[in-house]
Design a protein around this motif. Structure first.
Motif: not given
Ligand SMILES: [Zn+2]
Length: 227
Positions: A191, A194, A196, A207, A210
């Motif tokens: 992502c 963030c 991820y 995502c 976030c």
């Molecule tokens: Zn994210």
């Protein structure tokens, strides 16, 4: 418009000589006063220190060329500022809350290869800013970073994973930090908001960490640290 008035106005030879003396005296005083702050030098300034430097700069500069400003007044003002500075640093040493108030706190930006969510949501620091910091320290992607801490003086402290612990992470260099528009199977994506990392079925997937509306994903990297 009169060029002579812009460059010379009512400057006399006598006042020009006075300026030489005033600047020499103030220059010497600034060095002496800065030595009294107890600082060894300046790399990065906290907001509090910057305030001191800015106020000293103005107090020290004006008497250099202002005819009716006696140097003793500048000395008084600078002494007061330095005294306040020493008082503040002393109080900061004794009381943590006071230090937090004046200097702020060190803040976690990256934990376990992910950007700390509330920090980026509050907009305390832009992606660009801390990505640049990490790149300058030789970090290629977030999977290499165990902890990233933003110090109160603006410096960035990093703890990296050892090579065998490096997982997939969000790329930090511009060529790799690119949103994909097609998904290849069996590849990890990160992502872009963030950090991820996940498998994706479509490039517009939200995502789950976030819940970012931007829905942008970049190909995750897992390269080891080179230097
Ligand atoms: Zn994210």
């Amino acid at each position: 418009m009169d060029l002579a008035s812009i460059f010379i106005y009512d400057t006399t030879w006598a006042f020009a000589a006075e300026i030489l003396i005033r600047v020499t005296v103030m220059f010497t005083l600034i060095i002496l006063f800065l030595r009294f702050t107890g600082k060894r030098g300046v790399r990065q300034l906290s907001i509090f220190e910057l305030t001191i430097i800015l106020s000293l700069g103005s107090i020290a500069g004006d008497p250099m060329f202002t005819e009716d400003l006696p140097i003793i007044q500048a000395v008084l003002i600078m002494s007061t500022v330095i005294l306040l500075y020493r008082l503040c640093t002393w109080t900061m040493m004794k009381y943590q809350p006071f230090e937090d108030l004046l200097e702020g706190r060190a803040r976690y930006i990256v934990e376990d290869g992910l950007l700390v969510l509330d920090k980026i949501k509050q907009g305390e620091m832009s992606h660009d800013e801390f990505f640049a910091e990490m790149r300058q320290q030789g970090v290629e992607h977030l999977g290499q970073v165990r902890t990233g801490l933003l110090e109160t003086d603006g410096e960035f402290s990093l703890l990296l994973y050892p090579p065998d612990k490096i997982g997939y992470g969000l790329p930090l260099f511009p060529k790799q930090y690119q949103a994909v528009d097609q998904i290849e199977h069996g590849i990890y994506y990160a992502c872009m908001y963030c950090g991820y990392v996940d498998y994706l079925s479509n490039p517009n997937q939200v995502c789950q960490r976030c819940e970012n509306d931007g829905k942008k994903w970049a190909k995750a990297l897992n390269s080891k640290i080179v230097r």
